[in-house]
Design a protein around this motif. Structure first.
Motif, PDB file in Angstrom:
ATOM      1  N   GLN A  36       0.833  -1.207   0.000  1.00 20.62           N
ATOM      2  CA  GLN A  36       0.000   0.000   0.000  1.00 20.62           C
ATOM      3  C   GLN A  36       0.865   1.253   0.000  1.00 20.62           C
ATOM      4  OE1 GLN A  36      -2.623  -0.347   3.369  1.00 20.62           O
ATOM      5  NE2 GLN A  36      -3.739  -2.103   2.523  1.00 20.62           N
ATOM      6  N   GLU A  44       2.400   1.660  -3.497  1.00 25.67           N
ATOM      7  CA  GLU A  44       1.410   2.129  -4.472  1.00 25.67           C
ATOM      8  C   GLU A  44       1.157   3.624  -4.303  1.00 25.67           C
ATOM      9  OE1 GLU A  44      -2.614   0.234  -6.189  1.00 25.67           O
ATOM     10  OE2 GLU A  44      -2.657   0.631  -4.038  1.00 25.67           O
ATOM     11  N   THR A  45       0.992   4.074  -3.073  1.00 23.26           N
ATOM     12  CA  THR A  45       0.766   5.503  -2.833  1.00 23.26           C
ATOM     13  C   THR A  45       1.970   6.323  -3.271  1.00 23.26           C
ATOM     14  OG1 THR A  45      -0.614   4.953  -0.914  1.00 23.26           O
ATOM     15  CG2 THR A  45       0.162   7.212  -1.078  1.00 23.26           C
ATOM     16  N   TYR A  46       3.158   5.854  -2.918  1.00 25.63           N
ATOM     17  CA  TYR A  46       4.396   6.577  -3.238  1.00 25.63           C
ATOM     18  C   TYR A  46       4.588   6.725  -4.743  1.00 25.63           C
ATOM     19  CZ  TYR A  46       9.434   7.669  -3.030  1.00 25.63           C
ATOM     20  OH  TYR A  46      10.668   8.246  -3.159  1.00 25.63           O
ATOM     21  N   GLN A  64       2.137   6.228  -7.258  1.00 29.42           N
ATOM     22  CA  GLN A  64       1.005   6.821  -7.982  1.00 29.42           C
ATOM     23  C   GLN A  64       0.837   8.307  -7.691  1.00 29.42           C
ATOM     24  OE1 GLN A  64      -2.485   4.431  -7.161  1.00 29.42           O
ATOM     25  NE2 GLN A  64      -1.977   2.967  -8.786  1.00 29.42           N
ATOM     26  N   ARG A  65       1.267   8.763  -6.533  1.00 25.25           N
ATOM     27  CA  ARG A  65       1.251  10.172  -6.162  1.00 25.25           C
ATOM     28  C   ARG A  65      -0.130  10.819  -6.219  1.00 25.25           C
ATOM     29  NH1 ARG A  65       6.461  12.277  -9.732  1.00 25.25           N
ATOM     30  NH2 ARG A  65       7.867  10.561  -9.203  1.00 25.25           N
ATOM     31  N   PRO A  66      -1.127  10.278  -5.540  1.00 27.25           N
ATOM     32  CA  PRO A  66      -2.419  10.966  -5.475  1.00 27.25           C
ATOM     33  C   PRO A  66      -2.288  12.248  -4.652  1.00 27.25           C
ATOM     34  CG  PRO A  66      -2.383   9.146  -3.938  1.00 27.25           C
ATOM     35  CD  PRO A  66      -1.117   9.040  -4.730  1.00 27.25           C
ATOM     36  N   GLN A  67      -3.290  13.103  -4.721  1.00 28.22           N
ATOM     37  CA  GLN A  67      -3.240  14.359  -3.980  1.00 28.22           C
ATOM     38  C   GLN A  67      -3.070  14.083  -2.481  1.00 28.22           C
ATOM     39  OE1 GLN A  67      -6.592  16.905  -4.652  1.00 28.22           O
ATOM     40  NE2 GLN A  67      -5.626  18.690  -3.715  1.00 28.22           N
ATOM     41  N   TYR A  78      -0.429  12.723  -1.156  1.00 26.73           N
ATOM     42  CA  TYR A  78       0.249  11.439  -0.953  1.00 26.73           C
ATOM     43  C   TYR A  78       1.392  11.541   0.051  1.00 26.73           C
ATOM     44  CZ  TYR A  78       4.275  12.840  -3.780  1.00 26.73           C
ATOM     45  OH  TYR A  78       5.388  13.472  -4.248  1.00 26.73           O
ATOM     46  N   THR A 123      -0.152  10.843   3.316  1.00 26.92           N
ATOM     47  CA  THR A 123      -0.589   9.447   3.365  1.00 26.92           C
ATOM     48  C   THR A 123       0.606   8.515   3.525  1.00 26.92           C
ATOM     49  OG1 THR A 123      -2.460   9.991   1.928  1.00 26.92           O
ATOM     50  CG2 THR A 123      -1.904   7.671   2.165  1.00 26.92           C
ATOM     51  N   CYS A 124       1.669   8.768   2.778  1.00 30.55           N
ATOM     52  CA  CYS A 124       2.866   7.918   2.877  1.00 30.55           C
ATOM     53  C   CYS A 124       3.463   7.960   4.282  1.00 30.55           C
ATOM     54  CB  CYS A 124       3.907   8.362   1.857  1.00 30.55           C
ATOM     55  SG  CYS A 124       3.579   7.827   0.164  1.00 30.55           S
TER      56      CYS A 124
END
Length: 313
Positions: free
Chosen positions: A124, A127-129, A131-134, A136, A139-140
């Motif tokens: 997880q 994936e966050t790191y 994909q770089r969603p707003q 992130y 979140t990371c």
């Protein structure tokens, strides 16, 4: 000389997440806690005086300032790597830089369901790191804390004292001087006695120190450096094979060829043919000193993550 990881997609201070395919990685230290998860191929890991063979699906932990070396017994091992700098988590957990886990492989300590959760948290985060969603970055940071929290909750650990940490630093500094000495002298006859004299040590203590620090005898380490220096020259394709052995510190080509085949399972000629296969644009080949490894672009890393998540668990 301190080895530094080179990764193309740097984006969050104190956190690095990337895929790497390694054939050999010279002994090195870094200031981050490092956690790797193997997706393909076995990896021979040397952590100071400890040696272990890790397999696909396993994790291995490396503490800040801990000397370690990678070798792949086969054509290469691909793993997912997370590096966490102390400043990222020291506010909520001030003891982070002094934290030491009793064993390096979480999967050999945790219950199966705990380990599956740990792997899922790692995926997880990756994936966050990538994909770089707003948002992130936030979140990371939270996902890193979850991951480390699961390790601390499930694995035996201790917190080093200041004097223990200073002692480790002194040992690491001497080990790095030993590595630098070999790097600067492996092309000709190299004697441990010369290094011992420079350090003011007896030859017996220097021999013991080399084995403890490197997980192998001094001469075995010198031969390893020579072999991978030869691999690097062969892969470059610029020299005749009969010239490579001498430039790598070997005194006899027949011995070099036989030993090369015993170590790698193929002749130097076959290794040259294989290494001339073009590298795809989605990868970045990195040769650090005598290291042979390949990093991947963000897009290719996402593909590797998707492949990993489809593997049976």
């Amino acid at each position: 000389m301190r080895e530094v990881e080179i990764v193309e997609h740097l984006q969050i201070d104190g956190l690095r997440v990337f895929f790497d395919t390694v054939q050999y990685r010279t002994p090195h230290v870094h200031r981050e806690l490092e956690l790797i998860w193997l997706s393909d191929g076995d990896l021979d890991v040397r952590i100071e005086h400890t040696q272990l063979l890790a397999h696909p699906g396993e994790m291995v932990l490396f503490h800040p300032g801990q000397l370690h070396e990678f070798r792949s017994p086969g054509a290469g091992c691909t793993f997912l790597c997370v590096q966490v700098a102390p400043e990222l988590v020291e506010h909520p957990y001030p003891a982070f830089s002094r934290l030491r886990f009793a064993l390096p492989c979480p999967g050999r300590v945790l219950a199966p369901e705990q380990y599956r959760l740990l792997v899922e948290l790692l995926w997880q985060l990756t994936e966050t790191y990538l994909q770089r969603p707003q948002g992130y970055e936030l979140t990371c940071t939270g996902q890193v804390c979850q991951l480390l929290g699961a390790l601390v909750a499930g694995m035996p650990h201790q917190v080093l004292s200041g004097s223990e940490l200073a002692g480790q630093q002194r040992r690491n500094d001497r080990a790095l001087r030993l590595i630098r000495y070999v790097d600067e002298n492996y092309t000709h006859k190299v004697n441990l006695s010369d290094f011992a004299r420079q350090e003011g040590l007896s030859l017996g203590y220097a021999s013991h120190f080399a084995r403890e620090a490197l997980g192998q005898s001094f001469q075995d380490y010198v031969n390893t450096v020579r072999f991978y220096a030869a691999c690097k020259q062969i892969a470059a394709g610029q020299d005749r094979l009969v010239d490579v052995y001498a430039a790598s510190g070997f005194s006899d080509y027949r011995y070099f060829s036989r030993a090369f085949q015993k170590r790698f399972g193929i002749t130097p000629e076959e290794y040259r043919r294989r290494s001339q296969i073009p590298v795809q644009e989605e990868t970045h080949v990195h040769h650090s000193v005598h290291s042979l490894e390949r990093f991947y672009s963000r897009e290719k890393s996402l593909d590797l993550l998707a492949d990993a998540r489809r593997l049976p668990r």
